[in-house]
Design a protein around this motif. Structure first.
Motif, PDB file in Angstrom:
ATOM      1  N   GLY A 116       0.818  -1.228   0.075  1.00 28.48           N
ATOM      2  CA  GLY A 116       0.082  -0.039  -0.043  1.00 28.48           C
ATOM      3  C   GLY A 116       0.783   1.341   0.037  1.00 28.48           C
ATOM      4  O   GLY A 116       2.119   1.348  -0.660  1.00 28.48           O
ATOM      5  N   ASN A 178       1.232   1.093  -3.597  1.00 27.75           N
ATOM      6  CA  ASN A 178      -0.428   1.973  -3.488  1.00 27.75           C
ATOM      7  C   ASN A 178      -1.233   1.322  -4.431  1.00 27.75           C
ATOM      8  O   ASN A 178      -2.234   1.821  -4.811  1.00 27.75           O
ATOM      9  N   LYS A 181      -5.602  -1.362  -0.824  1.00 28.23           N
ATOM     10  CA  LYS A 181      -6.469  -0.338   0.109  1.00 28.23           C
ATOM     11  C   LYS A 181      -6.918  -1.113   1.220  1.00 28.23           C
ATOM     12  O   LYS A 181      -7.535  -2.127   0.965  1.00 28.23           O
ATOM     13  N   HIS A 182      -6.669  -0.506   2.430  1.00 28.60           N
ATOM     14  CA  HIS A 182      -7.199  -1.104   3.572  1.00 28.60           C
ATOM     15  C   HIS A 182      -8.645  -0.611   3.723  1.00 28.60           C
ATOM     16  O   HIS A 182      -9.067   0.564   3.356  1.00 28.60           O
TER      17      HIS A 182
END
Length: 202
Positions: A116, A178, A181-182
């Motif tokens: 991420g 990137n 996505k959490h």
């Protein structure tokens, strides 16, 4: 169950048996939760504002410690580690997931390492250094007190990642950033520890 009930059971058992033992509780920087970048370095007295269930359970640990210390004068101390790094740590942590992906890449189970946001700044401390601090707190810490455990320096997550990749012979072009996505919608840009308290007992 692990962070709250087990802690309560241990504290209660020691209290009932009236054994004179020191108890070390391991909290987390996640207790500080949502902060502004300009609030770092974070002191142990900073208001606790957890932004996750995990952080909340660690706050409950802190309150349990305070209760048993203030009500029963129990000999309990707490460490509050920031970001740990080293092989073998939990895959719930960034570094643990990175090592897991390195192993999968070597075994050709994945074609890329995917991470991420790696531009945030965190306070990383090696497992060995953290344990040395834990032992120091157990020996010289003041009962009822909390001690931040960290390096006291903000480091970009990308720097730690690159060091680990290089040590493991992984080319940086095998990493995509990137792309994860959490579920959490917060990501503190910079957080690091005020370590004057832990340094005062060395």
């Amino acid at each position: 169950a692990s962070n709250v009930l087990t802690t309560q059971n241990i504290l209660e058992s020691v209290q009932k048996t009236e054994r004179k033992v020191r108890i070390l509780l391991v909290g987390s920087a996640a207790e500080y939760g949502l902060i502004e970048s300009n609030e770092s370095p974070i002191k142990e007295t900073h208001p606790l504002n957890p932004a996750s269930i995990y952080g909340l359970t660690k706050v409950y640990q802190t309150y349990l410690m305070k209760l048993y210390f203030e009500s029963f004068n129990q000999d309990v101390v707490m460490v509050r580690p920031f970001n740990l790094y080293g092989e073998g740590i939990s895959t719930k942590l960034f570094v643990g997931r990175l090592y897991q992906q390195i192993e999968k890449l070597r075994n050709k189970k994945i074609d890329k390492i995917r991470v991420g946001n790696i531009n945030n700044k965190r306070d990383y401390i090696s497992i060995d250094d953290a344990i040395a601090h834990y032992e120091r707190v157990m020996e010289f810490g003041e009962k009822g007190e909390v001690y931040n455990i960290g390096s006291g320096n903000p480091i970009k997550t990308s720097v730690i990642m690159n060091e680990i990749l290089i040590k493991n012979g992984i080319n940086l072009n095998q990493v995509e950033s990137n792309c994860i996505k959490h579920s959490k919608d917060y990501d503190v840009q910079t957080i690091y520890a005020d370590i004057r308290k832990i340094n005062s007992i060395w």
